[in-house]
Write a protein that holds these residues in place. Sequence first.
Motif, PDB file in Angstrom:
ATOM      1  N   PRO A   1     -11.979   5.555 -10.936  1.00 21.10           N
ATOM      2  CA  PRO A   1     -11.764   5.099  -9.564  1.00 21.10           C
ATOM      3  C   PRO A   1     -11.433   3.616  -9.449  1.00 21.10           C
ATOM      4  CG  PRO A   1     -13.572   6.653  -9.612  1.00 21.10           C
ATOM      5  CD  PRO A   1     -13.188   6.403 -11.045  1.00 21.10           C
ATOM      6  N   LYS A   2     -11.927   2.784 -10.383  1.00 25.01           N
ATOM      7  CA  LYS A   2     -11.615   1.357 -10.292  1.00 25.01           C
ATOM      8  C   LYS A   2     -10.157   1.067 -10.590  1.00 25.01           C
ATOM      9  CE  LYS A   2     -12.896   0.107 -15.039  1.00 25.01           C
ATOM     10  NZ  LYS A   2     -11.522  -0.215 -15.446  1.00 25.01           N
ATOM     11  N   ASP A   3      -9.453   2.029 -11.217  1.00 27.46           N
ATOM     12  CA  ASP A   3      -8.032   1.865 -11.508  1.00 27.46           C
ATOM     13  C   ASP A   3      -7.161   2.148 -10.292  1.00 27.46           C
ATOM     14  OD1 ASP A   3      -8.489   3.581 -14.671  1.00 27.46           O
ATOM     15  OD2 ASP A   3      -8.582   1.426 -14.236  1.00 27.46           O
ATOM     16  N   ILE A   4      -7.749   2.735  -9.254  1.00 26.36           N
ATOM     17  CA  ILE A   4      -6.981   3.299  -8.150  1.00 26.36           C
ATOM     18  C   ILE A   4      -6.805   2.325  -6.989  1.00 26.36           C
ATOM     19  CG2 ILE A   4      -6.834   5.190  -6.501  1.00 26.36           C
ATOM     20  CD1 ILE A   4      -6.497   5.919  -9.527  1.00 26.36           C
ATOM     21  N   GLY A   5      -5.560   2.260  -6.492  1.00 21.89           N
ATOM     22  CA  GLY A   5      -5.274   1.436  -5.332  1.00 21.89           C
ATOM     23  C   GLY A   5      -5.139   2.245  -4.051  1.00 21.89           C
ATOM     24  N   SER A   6      -4.722   3.506  -4.175  1.00 20.51           N
ATOM     25  CA  SER A   6      -4.534   4.348  -2.985  1.00 20.51           C
ATOM     26  C   SER A   6      -4.958   5.773  -3.292  1.00 20.51           C
ATOM     27  CB  SER A   6      -3.065   4.351  -2.557  1.00 20.51           C
ATOM     28  OG  SER A   6      -2.626   3.062  -2.214  1.00 20.51           O
ATOM     29  N   TRP A   7      -5.578   6.422  -2.317  1.00 17.65           N
ATOM     30  CA  TRP A   7      -6.012   7.814  -2.427  1.00 17.65           C
ATOM     31  C   TRP A   7      -5.340   8.650  -1.341  1.00 17.65           C
ATOM     32  CZ3 TRP A   7      -9.167   9.319  -6.369  1.00 17.65           C
ATOM     33  CH2 TRP A   7      -9.946   8.350  -6.996  1.00 17.65           C
ATOM     34  N   GLY A   8      -5.078   9.921  -1.679  1.00 16.21           N
ATOM     35  CA  GLY A   8      -4.688  10.875  -0.658  1.00 16.21           C
ATOM     36  C   GLY A   8      -5.909  11.385   0.073  1.00 16.21           C
ATOM     37  N   GLN A   9      -5.681  12.266   1.033  1.00 17.68           N
ATOM     38  CA  GLN A   9      -6.780  12.764   1.855  1.00 17.68           C
ATOM     39  C   GLN A   9      -7.502  13.932   1.197  1.00 17.68           C
ATOM     40  OE1 GLN A   9      -3.702  13.730   2.218  1.00 17.68           O
ATOM     41  NE2 GLN A   9      -3.781  15.938   2.616  1.00 17.68           N
ATOM     42  N   GLY A  10      -6.915  14.504   0.170  1.00 15.26           N
ATOM     43  CA  GLY A  10      -7.536  15.605  -0.561  1.00 15.26           C
ATOM     44  C   GLY A  10      -7.072  16.963  -0.084  1.00 15.26           C
ATOM     45  N   THR A  11      -7.081  17.916  -1.010  1.00 15.31           N
ATOM     46  CA  THR A  11      -6.746  19.305  -0.695  1.00 15.31           C
ATOM     47  C   THR A  11      -7.738  20.219  -1.405  1.00 15.31           C
ATOM     48  OG1 THR A  11      -4.950  20.938  -0.662  1.00 15.31           O
ATOM     49  CG2 THR A  11      -5.057  19.518  -2.592  1.00 15.31           C
ATOM     50  N   GLN A  12      -8.220  21.216  -0.691  1.00 16.81           N
ATOM     51  CA  GLN A  12      -9.267  22.092  -1.229  1.00 16.81           C
ATOM     52  C   GLN A  12      -8.665  23.146  -2.144  1.00 16.81           C
ATOM     53  OE1 GLN A  12     -12.798  22.118  -0.639  1.00 16.81           O
ATOM     54  NE2 GLN A  12     -12.730  23.628  -2.301  1.00 16.81           N
TER      55      GLN A  12
ATOM     56  N   GLN B   1       0.848  -1.193   0.000  1.00 16.81           N
ATOM     57  CA  GLN B   1       0.000   0.000   0.000  1.00 16.81           C
ATOM     58  C   GLN B   1       0.885   1.246   0.000  1.00 16.81           C
ATOM     59  OE1 GLN B   1      -3.016  -0.423  -0.532  1.00 16.81           O
ATOM     60  NE2 GLN B   1      -4.372   1.011   0.493  1.00 16.81           N
ATOM     61  N   VAL B   2       0.481   2.253  -0.725  1.00 17.83           N
ATOM     62  CA  VAL B   2       1.223   3.501  -0.757  1.00 17.83           C
ATOM     63  C   VAL B   2       0.420   4.562  -0.031  1.00 17.83           C
ATOM     64  CG1 VAL B   2       0.227   4.249  -2.967  1.00 17.83           C
ATOM     65  CG2 VAL B   2       2.441   5.128  -2.239  1.00 17.83           C
ATOM     66  N   GLN B   3       1.130   5.399   0.708  1.00 22.61           N
ATOM     67  CA  GLN B   3       0.507   6.515   1.407  1.00 22.61           C
ATOM     68  C   GLN B   3       0.759   7.791   0.619  1.00 22.61           C
ATOM     69  OE1 GLN B   3       2.630   4.242   3.342  1.00 22.61           O
ATOM     70  NE2 GLN B   3       0.704   3.144   3.461  1.00 22.61           N
ATOM     71  N   LEU B   4      -0.271   8.606   0.468  1.00 21.48           N
ATOM     72  CA  LEU B   4      -0.198   9.814  -0.346  1.00 21.48           C
ATOM     73  C   LEU B   4      -0.637  11.009   0.479  1.00 21.48           C
ATOM     74  CD1 LEU B   4      -1.948   8.344  -3.515  1.00 21.48           C
ATOM     75  CD2 LEU B   4       0.513   8.595  -3.155  1.00 21.48           C
ATOM     76  N   VAL B   5       0.136  12.092   0.401  1.00 22.87           N
ATOM     77  CA  VAL B   5      -0.191  13.317   1.132  1.00 22.87           C
ATOM     78  C   VAL B   5      -0.107  14.492   0.170  1.00 22.87           C
ATOM     79  CG1 VAL B   5       0.424  14.848   3.021  1.00 22.87           C
ATOM     80  CG2 VAL B   5       0.710  12.371   3.283  1.00 22.87           C
ATOM     81  N   GLU B   6      -1.247  15.159  -0.029  1.00 32.20           N
ATOM     82  CA  GLU B   6      -1.302  16.307  -0.928  1.00 32.20           C
ATOM     83  C   GLU B   6      -1.001  17.599  -0.179  1.00 32.20           C
ATOM     84  OE1 GLU B   6      -4.957  13.713  -2.207  1.00 32.20           O
ATOM     85  OE2 GLU B   6      -4.023  14.382  -0.340  1.00 32.20           O
ATOM     86  N   SER B   7      -0.549  18.583  -0.935  1.00 44.10           N
ATOM     87  CA  SER B   7      -0.356  19.931  -0.408  1.00 44.10           C
ATOM     88  C   SER B   7      -0.491  20.916  -1.556  1.00 44.10           C
ATOM     89  CB  SER B   7       1.023  20.066   0.254  1.00 44.10           C
ATOM     90  OG  SER B   7       2.049  19.831  -0.682  1.00 44.10           O
ATOM     91  N   GLY B   8      -0.671  22.196  -1.215  1.00 44.83           N
ATOM     92  CA  GLY B   8      -0.671  23.233  -2.227  1.00 44.83           C
ATOM     93  C   GLY B   8      -2.020  23.815  -2.579  1.00 44.83           C
ATOM     94  N   GLY B   9      -3.088  23.295  -2.006  1.00 41.57           N
ATOM     95  CA  GLY B   9      -4.395  23.876  -2.287  1.00 41.57           C
ATOM     96  C   GLY B   9      -4.550  25.241  -1.655  1.00 41.57           C
TER      97      GLY B   9
END
Length: 126
Positions: free
Chosen positions: A110-121, A1-9
């Motif tokens: 979405p069916k292609d995706i294995g991991s999602w980040g938490q999102g950025t507004q 599993q990969v962990q993803l963290v977004e920034s910059g919103g």
Amino acid sequence: QVQLVESGGGLVQAGGSLRLSCAASGRTFRNYAMGWFRQAPGKEREFVSTIDWSGGATYYEDSVKGRFTISRDNAKNTVSLQMNSLKPEDTAVYYCAAARSMFGSRATTPKDIGSWGQGTQVTVSS
């Protein structure tokens, strides 16, 4: 599993620019296509852009073509989305996503995706 963290919103006026970044950790980042999706209030999550595992191929949703640019740095385990000429209709929560399978060319649903980040507004004012 990969962990993803977004920034910059953030908040920007129409016509302005923002750069989103996504830092990945966990499984071998460089082997997976990456993507950006977005979800506006009351709407389903939709595809924005994707880049293949090598960084050699990119794809965009029609409404962002010519305005957004996706890129990746496999040495730093990051993927970015440069957004120019922003419009109020670009307002949404933006999600970084990693493909489910290795060495794919794209991750567009979405069916292609294995991991999602938490999102950025991202909010674009008129």
